[in-house]
Design a protein around this motif. Structure first.
Motif, mmCIF file in Angstrom:
data_model
loop_
_atom_site.group_PDB
_atom_site.id
_atom_site.type_symbol
_atom_site.label_atom_id
_atom_site.label_comp_id
_atom_site.label_asym_id
_atom_site.label_seq_id
_atom_site.Cartn_x
_atom_site.Cartn_y
_atom_site.Cartn_z
ATOM 1 N N ARG A 155 0.927 -1.264 -0.064
ATOM 2 C CA ARG A 155 -0.214 -0.005 -0.058
ATOM 3 C C ARG A 155 0.877 1.056 0.215
ATOM 4 N NH1 ARG A 155 -4.556 -1.612 4.664
ATOM 5 N NH2 ARG A 155 -5.221 -3.811 3.448
ATOM 6 N N THR A 213 -14.880 15.210 3.003
ATOM 7 C CA THR A 213 -15.452 14.178 2.936
ATOM 8 C C THR A 213 -16.247 13.812 4.067
ATOM 9 O OG1 THR A 213 -13.269 13.167 4.066
ATOM 10 C CG2 THR A 213 -13.270 13.188 1.759
ATOM 11 N N GLY A 217 -14.099 5.507 4.521
ATOM 12 C CA GLY A 217 -13.785 4.986 3.241
ATOM 13 C C GLY A 217 -13.844 5.979 2.247
ATOM 14 N N GLU A 218 -14.403 7.253 2.194
ATOM 15 C CA GLU A 218 -14.272 8.212 1.240
ATOM 16 C C GLU A 218 -12.970 8.965 1.294
ATOM 17 O OE1 GLU A 218 -16.704 12.357 -0.297
ATOM 18 O OE2 GLU A 218 -17.576 10.848 1.433
ATOM 19 N N ALA A 221 -10.083 6.773 -0.025
ATOM 20 C CA ALA A 221 -9.951 6.778 -1.566
ATOM 21 C C ALA A 221 -9.478 8.186 -1.940
ATOM 22 C CB ALA A 221 -11.560 6.538 -1.898
ATOM 23 N N LEU A 222 -9.809 9.212 -1.394
ATOM 24 C CA LEU A 222 -9.205 10.318 -1.746
ATOM 25 C C LEU A 222 -7.643 10.323 -1.377
ATOM 26 C CD1 LEU A 222 -9.351 13.466 -2.445
ATOM 27 C CD2 LEU A 222 -9.813 13.828 0.017
ATOM 28 N N ALA A 224 -5.846 7.828 -1.580
ATOM 29 C CA ALA A 224 -5.202 6.876 -2.740
ATOM 30 C C ALA A 224 -4.988 7.655 -3.939
ATOM 31 C CB ALA A 224 -6.162 5.777 -2.889
ATOM 32 N N ARG A 225 -5.738 8.348 -4.331
ATOM 33 C CA ARG A 225 -5.677 9.250 -5.563
ATOM 34 C C ARG A 225 -4.598 10.190 -5.455
ATOM 35 N NH1 ARG A 225 -11.522 9.136 -5.156
ATOM 36 N NH2 ARG A 225 -11.594 11.282 -4.468
#
Length: 230
Positions: A155, A213, A217-218, A221-222, A224-225
């Motif tokens: 990760r 956010t 989870g949101e 995800a942010l 990760a981008r």
């Protein structure tokens, strides 16, 4: 197994998938268009910068990469590539060892690393056949290609300074964001840092507000981008 030829071809077997994608027009993206005619541009300078831009992005998202020349010899790699090959049980201390490790990794997958391509080798677990995805004609015209190694167990994390600059985070909020991106639970983080649940929840609420956010989870995800940013 059936092989389907076309622009977006999906080849599926019982244990592996190879996806081929070829751009209809190579000049769709200005980043990969033909280099402008500049008198001060060294020979191959534009293509080298394009290659470095791609490998830099791969490095930032925590993936390994191998750069292969026209004879499929490994000429460049990063530390993550060495670690990934070694996790498969192969030596990775030289260019030759890396090339052999890559060959064994994809031995049972009917795919070729084409000149000028960017190929993603997605590794699920040791000893299992990887998923291979090819992007054609996006690197260089001299036969060079890049093989990116994406280990699903590995990760990546965003640059802490980038997070702070983008969202105005404090040092504590930044460290919390990085831990969350790695999959740690807030209560586990509180215990490891010897902080109260109230403190962690307060910092998490501030993270939600600053990043706009609403759920963990949101937020993850942010993050990760954002990990692809320098």
């Amino acid at each position: 197994m059936t092989l389907i030829h076309g622009r977006n071809d999906l080849v599926a077997g019982s244990r592996y998938i190879a996806l081929r994608h070829q751009y209809a027009r190579q000049v769709q993206s200005p980043h990969f268009a033909k280099a402008p005619d500049r008198s001060d541009e060294p020979a191959g300078g534009f293509e080298r910068r394009s290659l470095e831009s791609i490998t830099g992005m791969i490095e930032r998202i925590g993936c390994g990469y191998l750069v292969l020349d026209g004879q499929r010899k490994v000429i460049e790699w990063n530390a993550a590539a060495r670690a990934t090959i070694e996790r498969q049980g192969d030596k990775a201390d030289t260019a030759t060892a890396l090339a052999l490790g890559l060959k064994r990794l994809v031995a049972d997958v009917p795919v070729h690393f084409h000149p000028g391509s960017l190929s993603w080798v997605v590794i699920r677990s040791r000893g299992d056949r990887p998923v291979v995805l090819n992007e054609m004609g996006v690197v260089a015209h001299d036969g060079t290609c890049i093989v990116a190694l994406l280990d699903r167990d590995n990760r990546s994390a965003a640059n802490p300074r980038t997070l702070q600059r983008m969202f105005g985070l404090t040092g504590a909020e930044t460290q919390l964001a990085l831990r969350l991106a790695l999959g740690d639970a807030p209560l586990d983080i509180a215990r490891s840092w010897r902080l109260s649940r109230t403190t962690i929840r307060s910092q998490l609420a501030s993270l939600f507000a600053k990043t706009e956010t609403k759920r963990q989870g949101e937020l993850v995800a942010l993050l990760a981008r954002i990990s692809v940013l320098p």
